[in-house]
Scaffold this motif. Structure first.
Motif, PDB file in Angstrom:
ATOM      1  N   GLU A 180      -5.805 -10.585  15.884  1.00 26.34           N
ATOM      2  CA  GLU A 180      -5.985  -9.661  17.006  1.00 26.34           C
ATOM      3  C   GLU A 180      -5.076 -10.059  18.164  1.00 26.34           C
ATOM      4  OE1 GLU A 180      -9.440  -7.478  19.653  1.00 26.34           O
ATOM      5  OE2 GLU A 180      -9.972  -9.279  18.550  1.00 26.34           O
ATOM      6  N   THR A 181      -4.817 -11.344  18.318  1.00 24.32           N
ATOM      7  CA  THR A 181      -4.010 -11.836  19.433  1.00 24.32           C
ATOM      8  C   THR A 181      -2.544 -11.450  19.290  1.00 24.32           C
ATOM      9  OG1 THR A 181      -5.502 -13.733  19.554  1.00 24.32           O
ATOM     10  CG2 THR A 181      -3.440 -13.908  20.769  1.00 24.32           C
ATOM     11  N   THR A 182      -1.968 -11.651  18.108  1.00 21.62           N
ATOM     12  CA  THR A 182      -0.531 -11.423  17.933  1.00 21.62           C
ATOM     13  C   THR A 182      -0.202 -10.099  17.239  1.00 21.62           C
ATOM     14  OG1 THR A 182      -0.428 -12.473  15.748  1.00 21.62           O
ATOM     15  CG2 THR A 182      -0.179 -13.909  17.695  1.00 21.62           C
ATOM     16  N   GLY A 183      -1.182  -9.503  16.552  1.00 21.56           N
ATOM     17  CA  GLY A 183      -0.941  -8.285  15.783  1.00 21.56           C
ATOM     18  C   GLY A 183      -0.277  -8.547  14.442  1.00 21.56           C
ATOM     19  N   GLU A 184      -0.046  -9.830  14.115  1.00 20.35           N
ATOM     20  CA  GLU A 184       0.615 -10.190  12.861  1.00 20.35           C
ATOM     21  C   GLU A 184      -0.306  -9.932  11.677  1.00 20.35           C
ATOM     22  OE1 GLU A 184       2.401 -14.121  10.553  1.00 20.35           O
ATOM     23  OE2 GLU A 184       1.495 -14.358  12.528  1.00 20.35           O
ATOM     24  N   GLU A 185       0.231  -9.275  10.645  1.00 26.30           N
ATOM     25  CA  GLU A 185      -0.514  -9.061   9.411  1.00 26.30           C
ATOM     26  C   GLU A 185      -0.513 -10.363   8.620  1.00 26.30           C
ATOM     27  OE1 GLU A 185      -0.272  -5.257   7.067  1.00 26.30           O
ATOM     28  OE2 GLU A 185       0.549  -6.626   5.577  1.00 26.30           O
ATOM     29  N   LEU A 186      -1.709 -10.883   8.312  1.00 26.17           N
ATOM     30  CA  LEU A 186      -1.849 -12.166   7.626  1.00 26.17           C
ATOM     31  C   LEU A 186      -2.103 -12.001   6.134  1.00 26.17           C
ATOM     32  CD1 LEU A 186      -4.179 -13.793  10.304  1.00 26.17           C
ATOM     33  CD2 LEU A 186      -1.688 -14.047  10.109  1.00 26.17           C
ATOM     34  N   ILE A 187      -2.955 -11.040   5.793  1.00 24.09           N
ATOM     35  CA  ILE A 187      -3.355 -10.821   4.404  1.00 24.09           C
ATOM     36  C   ILE A 187      -3.370  -9.318   4.149  1.00 24.09           C
ATOM     37  CG2 ILE A 187      -5.257 -11.024   2.746  1.00 24.09           C
ATOM     38  CD1 ILE A 187      -6.176 -13.522   4.276  1.00 24.09           C
ATOM     39  N   ARG A 188      -2.924  -8.917   2.965  1.00 23.45           N
ATOM     40  CA  ARG A 188      -2.976  -7.507   2.577  1.00 23.45           C
ATOM     41  C   ARG A 188      -3.367  -7.414   1.107  1.00 23.45           C
ATOM     42  NH1 ARG A 188      -0.650  -2.794   4.708  1.00 23.45           N
ATOM     43  NH2 ARG A 188      -0.582  -1.121   3.195  1.00 23.45           N
ATOM     44  N   TYR A 189      -4.233  -6.453   0.811  1.00 24.71           N
ATOM     45  CA  TYR A 189      -4.636  -6.185  -0.558  1.00 24.71           C
ATOM     46  C   TYR A 189      -4.558  -4.685  -0.781  1.00 24.71           C
ATOM     47  CZ  TYR A 189      -7.813  -5.485  -4.548  1.00 24.71           C
ATOM     48  OH  TYR A 189      -8.381  -5.088  -5.735  1.00 24.71           O
ATOM     49  N   ASP A 190      -3.597  -4.254  -1.621  1.00 23.11           N
ATOM     50  CA  ASP A 190      -3.470  -2.852  -2.008  1.00 23.11           C
ATOM     51  C   ASP A 190      -4.297  -2.640  -3.255  1.00 23.11           C
ATOM     52  OD1 ASP A 190      -1.520  -1.860  -0.031  1.00 23.11           O
ATOM     53  OD2 ASP A 190      -0.209  -3.373  -0.936  1.00 23.11           O
ATOM     54  N   LEU A 191      -5.238  -1.694  -3.206  1.00 25.96           N
ATOM     55  CA  LEU A 191      -6.192  -1.532  -4.294  1.00 25.96           C
ATOM     56  C   LEU A 191      -5.614  -0.910  -5.548  1.00 25.96           C
ATOM     57  CD1 LEU A 191      -8.080  -1.999  -1.772  1.00 25.96           C
ATOM     58  CD2 LEU A 191      -9.781  -0.788  -3.102  1.00 25.96           C
ATOM     59  N   GLY A 192      -4.525  -0.182  -5.460  1.00 19.60           N
ATOM     60  CA  GLY A 192      -3.967   0.445  -6.663  1.00 19.60           C
ATOM     61  C   GLY A 192      -4.729   1.707  -7.029  1.00 19.60           C
ATOM     62  N   GLU A 193      -4.455   2.211  -8.214  1.00 17.76           N
ATOM     63  CA  GLU A 193      -5.005   3.502  -8.650  1.00 17.76           C
ATOM     64  C   GLU A 193      -5.976   3.312  -9.814  1.00 17.76           C
ATOM     65  OE1 GLU A 193      -3.905   6.054  -6.697  1.00 17.76           O
ATOM     66  OE2 GLU A 193      -2.689   4.543  -5.694  1.00 17.76           O
ATOM     67  N   ASP A 194      -6.786   2.275  -9.763  1.00 19.42           N
ATOM     68  CA  ASP A 194      -7.649   1.918 -10.889  1.00 19.42           C
ATOM     69  C   ASP A 194      -8.949   2.722 -10.968  1.00 19.42           C
ATOM     70  OD1 ASP A 194      -5.773   0.011 -11.456  1.00 19.42           O
ATOM     71  OD2 ASP A 194      -6.908  -1.628 -10.555  1.00 19.42           O
ATOM     72  N   PHE A 195      -9.152   3.674 -10.098  1.00 21.35           N
ATOM     73  CA  PHE A 195     -10.451   4.326 -10.002  1.00 21.35           C
ATOM     74  C   PHE A 195     -10.406   5.747 -10.543  1.00 21.35           C
ATOM     75  CE2 PHE A 195     -10.042   1.245  -6.530  1.00 21.35           C
ATOM     76  CZ  PHE A 195     -11.029   0.365  -6.912  1.00 21.35           C
ATOM     77  N   SER A 196     -11.582   6.227 -10.968  1.00 17.17           N
ATOM     78  CA  SER A 196     -11.677   7.606 -11.430  1.00 17.17           C
ATOM     79  C   SER A 196     -12.923   8.261 -10.858  1.00 17.17           C
ATOM     80  CB  SER A 196     -11.664   7.664 -12.955  1.00 17.17           C
ATOM     81  OG  SER A 196     -12.723   6.882 -13.481  1.00 17.17           O
ATOM     82  N   ILE A 197     -14.089   7.956 -11.405  1.00 17.34           N
ATOM     83  CA  ILE A 197     -15.317   8.648 -11.002  1.00 17.34           C
ATOM     84  C   ILE A 197     -16.096   7.917  -9.912  1.00 17.34           C
ATOM     85  CG2 ILE A 197     -15.582   9.798 -13.219  1.00 17.34           C
ATOM     86  CD1 ILE A 197     -17.637   7.619 -13.956  1.00 17.34           C
ATOM     87  N   GLU A 198     -15.609   6.757  -9.452  1.00 19.73           N
ATOM     88  CA  GLU A 198     -16.346   5.972  -8.456  1.00 19.73           C
ATOM     89  C   GLU A 198     -16.377   6.691  -7.105  1.00 19.73           C
ATOM     90  OE1 GLU A 198     -14.538   3.252 -11.495  1.00 19.73           O
ATOM     91  OE2 GLU A 198     -13.799   4.911 -10.267  1.00 19.73           O
ATOM     92  N   THR A 199     -17.476   6.476  -6.374  1.00 14.97           N
ATOM     93  CA  THR A 199     -17.630   7.082  -5.055  1.00 14.97           C
ATOM     94  C   THR A 199     -17.765   6.037  -3.948  1.00 14.97           C
ATOM     95  OG1 THR A 199     -20.007   7.278  -5.456  1.00 14.97           O
ATOM     96  CG2 THR A 199     -18.647   9.212  -5.955  1.00 14.97           C
ATOM     97  N   ALA A 200     -17.700   4.766  -4.324  1.00 15.14           N
ATOM     98  CA  ALA A 200     -17.752   3.666  -3.366  1.00 15.14           C
ATOM     99  C   ALA A 200     -16.952   2.505  -3.942  1.00 15.14           C
ATOM    100  CB  ALA A 200     -19.201   3.229  -3.123  1.00 15.14           C
TER     101      ALA A 200
END
Length: 192
Positions: A135-155
């Motif tokens: 929050e102090t510097t605005g630097e992105e520390l960690i990122r996780y891209d979920l990908g397209e692994d989902f179909s019928i899930e709602t959560a």
């Protein structure tokens, strides 16, 4: 430079970033071409969990109608009803130092509002991610891209912060659920 995680990967947050106390957890998503005639409203929610992986009370469920928890250490900044635009769709601010010791995990989820009634699911969502910034510097520390692994899930439980040997770590989960928010609330020990 941000650490890009894969599903199931765990990484130190505070040990590798000494002095880090205030973070912003940004969650984002886009919807695929969707012509169902209904709005597509995704919501982020946060569950503050004890050692057994359950919420101790309803106040440990943070979302657009209960935006602050953990004695003010966790704050949901508000509901984005459309997901339009670039960048984070919703954010959660956390003061890691002030999170009560009874809270051992902080789980981050994304659900589709009224998914069943609107015939919507995560197969219609793409570019979902969670990222942690200073929050102090605005630097992105960690990122996780979920990908397209989902179909019928709602959560989806996208990830969790957890305590380990006095430090905070992040676990990239990416686990889908049917039954939307109701399923998550029950799994995390609350009555619907």
């Amino acid at each position: 430079m941000a650490i890009n995680l894969s599903k199931g990967q765990k990484v130190d947050l505070t040990k590798t970033n000494p002095g880090l106390t205030n973070i912003v957890v940004g969650l984002g998503w886009d919807t695929n071409k969707y012509d169902g005639g209904n709005d597509f409203d995704l919501d982020s929610s946060v569950f503050l969990l004890n050692g057994a992986g359950k919420c101790s009370s309803e106040s440990d469920f943070i979302f657009y109608n209960n935006t602050t928890g953990a004695n003010g250490a966790v704050e949901h900044t508000g509901d984005n009803r459309t997901g339009q635009g670039d960048g984070d769709d919703e954010q959660v601010k956390i003061n890691l130092v002030n999170v009560p010791s009874s809270i051992e995990k902080i789980a981050f989820t994304i659900t589709i509002h009224d998914a069943e009634a609107r015939s919507q699911n995560f197969g219609q969502v793409n570019n979902s991610y969670v990222r942690i910034l200073s929050e102090t510097t605005g630097e992105e520390l960690i990122r996780y891209d979920l990908g397209e692994d989902f179909s019928i899930e709602t959560a989806v439980v996208v990830g969790e912060l957890y305590r380990h040997s006095g430090e905070w770590k992040f676990n990239a989960i990416g686990s889908g659920y049917q039954g939307g928010l109701v399923s998550l609330v029950k799994d995390f020990g609350l009555d619907v």
